[in-house]
Design a protein around this motif. Structure first.
Motif, PDB file in Angstrom:
ATOM      1  N   LEU A 175      30.501  36.608  34.291  1.00 21.95           N
ATOM      2  CA  LEU A 175      31.004  37.952  34.659  1.00 21.95           C
ATOM      3  C   LEU A 175      30.220  38.905  33.600  1.00 21.95           C
ATOM      4  O   LEU A 175      29.947  40.074  34.422  1.00 21.95           O
ATOM      5  CB  LEU A 175      32.465  38.016  34.387  1.00 21.95           C
ATOM      6  CG  LEU A 175      33.344  37.118  35.233  1.00 21.95           C
ATOM      7  CD1 LEU A 175      34.858  37.380  34.583  1.00 21.95           C
ATOM      8  CD2 LEU A 175      33.188  37.484  36.827  1.00 21.95           C
ATOM      9  N   GLU A 176      29.840  38.828  32.538  1.00 21.26           N
ATOM     10  CA  GLU A 176      29.257  39.641  31.619  1.00 21.26           C
ATOM     11  C   GLU A 176      27.865  39.823  32.207  1.00 21.26           C
ATOM     12  O   GLU A 176      27.221  40.875  32.319  1.00 21.26           O
ATOM     13  CB  GLU A 176      29.161  39.270  30.331  1.00 21.26           C
ATOM     14  CG  GLU A 176      30.569  39.124  29.708  1.00 21.26           C
ATOM     15  CD  GLU A 176      30.793  38.179  28.228  1.00 21.26           C
ATOM     16  OE1 GLU A 176      29.661  37.635  27.814  1.00 21.26           O
ATOM     17  OE2 GLU A 176      31.432  38.712  27.637  1.00 21.26           O
ATOM     18  N   LEU A 197      30.075  42.562  36.527  1.00 21.89           N
ATOM     19  CA  LEU A 197      31.127  43.035  37.748  1.00 21.89           C
ATOM     20  C   LEU A 197      32.040  44.227  37.681  1.00 21.89           C
ATOM     21  O   LEU A 197      32.394  44.373  36.463  1.00 21.89           O
ATOM     22  CB  LEU A 197      32.018  41.689  37.842  1.00 21.89           C
ATOM     23  CG  LEU A 197      32.861  41.663  39.321  1.00 21.89           C
ATOM     24  CD1 LEU A 197      31.932  41.384  40.357  1.00 21.89           C
ATOM     25  CD2 LEU A 197      34.002  40.751  39.024  1.00 21.89           C
ATOM     26  N   LEU A 214      34.114  39.634  44.131  1.00 27.91           N
ATOM     27  CA  LEU A 214      33.490  38.192  43.526  1.00 27.91           C
ATOM     28  C   LEU A 214      34.458  37.292  44.566  1.00 27.91           C
ATOM     29  O   LEU A 214      35.641  37.218  44.456  1.00 27.91           O
ATOM     30  CB  LEU A 214      33.962  37.867  42.104  1.00 27.91           C
ATOM     31  CG  LEU A 214      33.692  36.478  41.692  1.00 27.91           C
ATOM     32  CD1 LEU A 214      32.163  36.170  41.838  1.00 27.91           C
ATOM     33  CD2 LEU A 214      34.030  36.496  40.199  1.00 27.91           C
ATOM     34  N   LYS A 270      42.822  34.616  34.535  1.00 31.72           N
ATOM     35  CA  LYS A 270      41.738  35.680  34.333  1.00 31.72           C
ATOM     36  C   LYS A 270      41.779  36.132  36.102  1.00 31.72           C
ATOM     37  O   LYS A 270      41.728  37.460  36.113  1.00 31.72           O
ATOM     38  CB  LYS A 270      40.587  35.082  33.845  1.00 31.72           C
ATOM     39  CG  LYS A 270      39.180  36.192  33.769  1.00 31.72           C
ATOM     40  CD  LYS A 270      39.693  37.221  33.052  1.00 31.72           C
ATOM     41  CE  LYS A 270      38.474  38.439  33.016  1.00 31.72           C
ATOM     42  NZ  LYS A 270      38.757  39.498  32.357  1.00 31.72           N
ATOM     43  N   MET A 284      42.446  39.932  38.300  1.00 29.24           N
ATOM     44  CA  MET A 284      41.193  40.758  38.709  1.00 29.24           C
ATOM     45  C   MET A 284      41.433  41.067  40.252  1.00 29.24           C
ATOM     46  O   MET A 284      41.243  39.969  41.022  1.00 29.24           O
ATOM     47  CB  MET A 284      40.067  39.812  38.657  1.00 29.24           C
ATOM     48  CG  MET A 284      39.694  39.411  37.035  1.00 29.24           C
ATOM     49  SD  MET A 284      38.329  38.441  36.980  1.00 29.24           S
ATOM     50  CE  MET A 284      37.048  39.486  37.405  1.00 29.24           C
ATOM     51  N   VAL A 310      38.715  39.841  43.119  1.00 30.69           N
ATOM     52  CA  VAL A 310      38.509  38.449  43.518  1.00 30.69           C
ATOM     53  C   VAL A 310      38.863  37.898  44.413  1.00 30.69           C
ATOM     54  O   VAL A 310      40.207  37.998  44.494  1.00 30.69           O
ATOM     55  CB  VAL A 310      38.732  37.877  42.177  1.00 30.69           C
ATOM     56  CG1 VAL A 310      38.187  36.162  42.194  1.00 30.69           C
ATOM     57  CG2 VAL A 310      37.724  38.191  40.938  1.00 30.69           C
TER      58      VAL A 310
END
Length: 79
Positions: free
Chosen positions: A23-24, A28, A34, A53, A57, A60
């Motif tokens: 993700l980093e 994103l 995603l 997580k 989001m 996602v």
């Protein structure tokens, strides 16, 4: 102009730290999407962290993989 990107990943298999690094790496944004093509469970040490997580989001989309289906079958058996 801000671009909207689409990313696809699969077979995370409980590797929370790798998922966070991914993700980093892709940076994103909330305007991006995603797609997680299943198999977030099994093998790695932190599948629940990944589920939590992903649930927080809104951008996602998560599909069920064969490892999730196996987990559901196990839960049914245990109940």
């Amino acid at each position: 102009m801000i671009g909207i990107a689409t990313y696809v990943v699969s077979d995370i298999h409980g590797e929370y730290e790798l998922f966070i690094r991914l993700l980093e790496e892709i940076r994103l944004k909330q305007t991006d999407t995603l797609y997680v093509l299943g198999d977030i469970l099994d093998r790695g040490p932190h599948p629940i962290q990944i589920i939590l997580k992903i649930m927080e989001m809104p951008n996602v989309v998560c599909l069920t993989g064969n490892h999730e289906l196996m987990a559901l079958e196990c839960l049914e058996f245990l109940m």
